[in-house]
Motif scaffolding. Structure first.
Motif, PDB file in Angstrom:
ATOM      1  N   SER A 231       0.822  -1.202   0.000  1.00 21.43           N
ATOM      2  CA  SER A 231       0.000   0.000   0.000  1.00 21.43           C
ATOM      3  C   SER A 231       0.861   1.259   0.000  1.00 21.43           C
ATOM      4  CB  SER A 231      -0.925  -0.010   1.224  1.00 21.43           C
ATOM      5  OG  SER A 231      -1.598   1.223   1.364  1.00 21.43           O
ATOM      6  N   TYR A 236      -0.237   5.038  -1.442  1.00 18.07           N
ATOM      7  CA  TYR A 236      -1.423   5.195  -0.598  1.00 18.07           C
ATOM      8  C   TYR A 236      -1.012   5.566   0.822  1.00 18.07           C
ATOM      9  CZ  TYR A 236      -4.394   3.112  -4.206  1.00 18.07           C
ATOM     10  OH  TYR A 236      -5.080   2.862  -5.375  1.00 18.07           O
ATOM     11  N   PHE A 242      -6.617   1.872   0.190  1.00 12.49           N
ATOM     12  CA  PHE A 242      -5.986   0.983  -0.794  1.00 12.49           C
ATOM     13  C   PHE A 242      -6.793  -0.294  -0.951  1.00 12.49           C
ATOM     14  CE2 PHE A 242      -3.034  -2.752  -1.085  1.00 12.49           C
ATOM     15  CZ  PHE A 242      -2.786  -2.664  -2.445  1.00 12.49           C
TER      16      PHE A 242
END
Length: 263
Positions: A231, A236, A242
């Protein structure tokens, strides 16, 4: 039957390169230039910008050399006798003339896929290559026809927007906002979004998400990284966000996807 003779993907020459074929070659040659290049074909000289391509007929005299270093290109030689000549004529694909690529990122991916299946081999490899080469030229023709149908204003921005789209897909780990992307081209946010969708058929926000999720799938496929680590590497700031986006676009959660690849 169409055949791949040889080729390369993302070939990099740190010190530059000169390819000189005064008598041409016996096959068709396709080159996607990822660096600025000088091309001489049939004694006609062209300065070719990056993200351009050329399809060269058998026996055509040609030379190309770097105008910037490193020199990077994708290329392949292919054959198909009259079948290929008929296909190119039917699709009205220009030969022996440099062309600006409408969507160089996906064009490069198509070439990668051709090389991958050719390298992979297998009992059906020849039939797959034949079908994939025909598909490649169909897609190439389709992209050029789409460009021809673009409004004049959108067409004028094609080169800059293609470079920007490449940037989005090549740097998925960088958080990018629509405002910052529009600012790179000195356009207002709303006008930028309008032109982007005209050119590529989808909102820029969708491409940003797709670039991140394609990279996430690659990391989940090829590493033992945790979902949280993936992620962060895909830009993110929030792992829950995510996971929601991954499930929405891929159809399964990151953990489920990873378990399929690494049972």
């Amino acid at each position: 039957m169409l055949q791949i003779i040889q080729g390369g993907y993302n070939f990099t020459h740190p010190d530059g390169v000169t390819i000189d074929r005064p008598n041409g070659i016996e096959h068709y040659a396709f080159v996607l230039f990822k660096s600025k290049t000088n091309v001489i074909i049939n004694n006609q000289s062209y300065v070719v910008d990056r993200n351009s391509y050329i399809l060269i007929r058998p026996s055509t005299s040609y030379l190309y050399c770097d105008l910037e270093k490193p020199f990077i290109n994708d290329w392949f030689h292919c054959n198909g006798d009259e079948d290929l000549a008929d296909l190119l004529s039917h699709l009205d694909i220009p030969v022996d003339t440099p062309m600006r690529a409408v969507d160089p990122l996906h064009l490069s991916k198509y070439i990668f896929d051709l090389h991958h299946i050719n390298f992979q081999g297998g009992p059906l490899c020849e039939q797959i290559i034949d079908a994939d080469l025909k598909s490649f030229f169909l897609k190439l023709s389709n992209m050029q026809q789409q460009r021809a149908a673009l409004p004049e204003l959108s067409n004028r921005y094609l080169s800059e927007f293609s470079e920007l789209r490449n940037q989005i897909y090549l740097t998925p780990q960088i958080q990018q906002s629509v405002d910052s992307l529009a600012a790179q081209l000195n356009l207002s946010k709303s006008y930028f979004q309008h032109i982007y969708k005209d050119l590529f058929g989808c909102p820029v926000t969708v491409d940003i998400i797709k670039s991140r999720l394609e990279y996430a799938k690659f990391l989940l496929d090829s590493s033992l990284l945790s979902v949280a680590a993936v992620s962060k590497m895909c830009g993110y700031a929030n792992e829950s966000h995510f996971m929601r986006q991954f499930k929405k676009y891929v159809g399964v959660t990151p953990s489920q996807y990873k378990s399929r690849q690494h049972p």
